[in-house]
Motif scaffolding. Sequence first.
Motif, PDB file in Angstrom:
ATOM      1  N   ASP A 143       0.626  -1.805  -7.921  1.00 18.91           N
ATOM      2  CA  ASP A 143       1.484  -2.863  -7.392  1.00 18.91           C
ATOM      3  C   ASP A 143       2.161  -2.434  -6.097  1.00 18.91           C
ATOM      4  O   ASP A 143       2.258  -3.201  -5.148  1.00 18.91           O
ATOM      5  CB  ASP A 143       2.552  -3.263  -8.417  1.00 18.91           C
ATOM      6  N   THR A 144       2.611  -1.186  -6.061  1.00 18.40           N
ATOM      7  CA  THR A 144       3.246  -0.661  -4.847  1.00 18.40           C
ATOM      8  C   THR A 144       2.258  -0.635  -3.701  1.00 18.40           C
ATOM      9  O   THR A 144       2.579  -1.037  -2.577  1.00 18.40           O
ATOM     10  CB  THR A 144       3.791   0.755  -5.099  1.00 18.40           C
ATOM     11  N   ILE A 145       1.056  -0.165  -3.958  1.00 19.50           N
ATOM     12  CA  ILE A 145       0.028  -0.100  -2.924  1.00 19.50           C
ATOM     13  C   ILE A 145      -0.301  -1.497  -2.411  1.00 19.50           C
ATOM     14  O   ILE A 145      -0.431  -1.717  -1.201  1.00 19.50           O
ATOM     15  CB  ILE A 145      -1.232   0.606  -3.450  1.00 19.50           C
ATOM     16  N   GLU A 146      -0.418  -2.459  -3.316  1.00 20.99           N
ATOM     17  CA  GLU A 146      -0.734  -3.830  -2.910  1.00 20.99           C
ATOM     18  C   GLU A 146       0.387  -4.430  -2.061  1.00 20.99           C
ATOM     19  O   GLU A 146       0.127  -5.067  -1.042  1.00 20.99           O
ATOM     20  CB  GLU A 146      -0.978  -4.707  -4.136  1.00 20.99           C
ATOM     21  N   GLU A 181       2.324  -6.044   3.310  1.00 22.41           N
ATOM     22  CA  GLU A 181       3.358  -5.982   4.347  1.00 22.41           C
ATOM     23  C   GLU A 181       2.811  -5.397   5.649  1.00 22.41           C
ATOM     24  O   GLU A 181       3.168  -5.849   6.732  1.00 22.41           O
ATOM     25  CB  GLU A 181       4.547  -5.141   3.869  1.00 22.41           C
ATOM     26  N   ALA A 182       1.929  -4.410   5.551  1.00 24.89           N
ATOM     27  CA  ALA A 182       1.408  -3.757   6.753  1.00 24.89           C
ATOM     28  C   ALA A 182       0.516  -4.683   7.558  1.00 24.89           C
ATOM     29  O   ALA A 182       0.574  -4.697   8.784  1.00 24.89           O
ATOM     30  CB  ALA A 182       0.628  -2.502   6.364  1.00 24.89           C
ATOM     31  N   GLY A 183      -0.322  -5.449   6.893  1.00 26.11           N
ATOM     32  CA  GLY A 183      -1.215  -6.344   7.613  1.00 26.11           C
ATOM     33  C   GLY A 183      -2.144  -5.576   8.530  1.00 26.11           C
ATOM     34  O   GLY A 183      -2.561  -4.468   8.229  1.00 26.11           O
ATOM     35  N   LEU A 220       2.361   2.997   7.294  1.00 23.59           N
ATOM     36  CA  LEU A 220       1.934   3.346   5.938  1.00 23.59           C
ATOM     37  C   LEU A 220       2.052   4.849   5.687  1.00 23.59           C
ATOM     38  O   LEU A 220       2.505   5.270   4.626  1.00 23.59           O
ATOM     39  CB  LEU A 220       0.500   2.880   5.690  1.00 23.59           C
ATOM     40  N   GLU A 221       1.685   5.657   6.654  1.00 24.57           N
ATOM     41  CA  GLU A 221       1.831   7.104   6.509  1.00 24.57           C
ATOM     42  C   GLU A 221       3.298   7.480   6.377  1.00 24.57           C
ATOM     43  O   GLU A 221       3.654   8.329   5.547  1.00 24.57           O
ATOM     44  CB  GLU A 221       1.198   7.820   7.693  1.00 24.57           C
ATOM     45  N   TYR A 222       4.154   6.847   7.184  1.00 27.05           N
ATOM     46  CA  TYR A 222       5.593   7.081   7.122  1.00 27.05           C
ATOM     47  C   TYR A 222       6.137   6.715   5.738  1.00 27.05           C
ATOM     48  O   TYR A 222       6.894   7.476   5.132  1.00 27.05           O
ATOM     49  CB  TYR A 222       6.271   6.263   8.230  1.00 27.05           C
ATOM     50  N   VAL A 223       5.740   5.552   5.207  1.00 27.73           N
ATOM     51  CA  VAL A 223       6.231   5.088   3.911  1.00 27.73           C
ATOM     52  C   VAL A 223       5.802   6.034   2.796  1.00 27.73           C
ATOM     53  O   VAL A 223       6.605   6.402   1.935  1.00 27.73           O
ATOM     54  CB  VAL A 223       5.745   3.650   3.608  1.00 27.73           C
TER      55      VAL A 223
END
Length: 52
Positions: free
Chosen positions: A9-12, A17-19, A28-31
């Motif tokens: 769910d987190t990955i999705e 959000e990243a688009g 995404l790397e930062y998150v």
Amino acid sequence: MIICRIDGDTIEELHNEAGKEYYSQDWLEYVIRKLIKGEYYVNLFKYKRRKK
């Protein structure tokens, strides 16, 4: 030892959000780095403003 749980769910949610924006991969790397450390992360919009 730090336990970090990144589930489907987190990955999705992060993927949605990243688009497909210019900063998506960097964000995404930062998150993921922040999630592993157990720290708070900023959303993509705020991240883009900080990078400019």
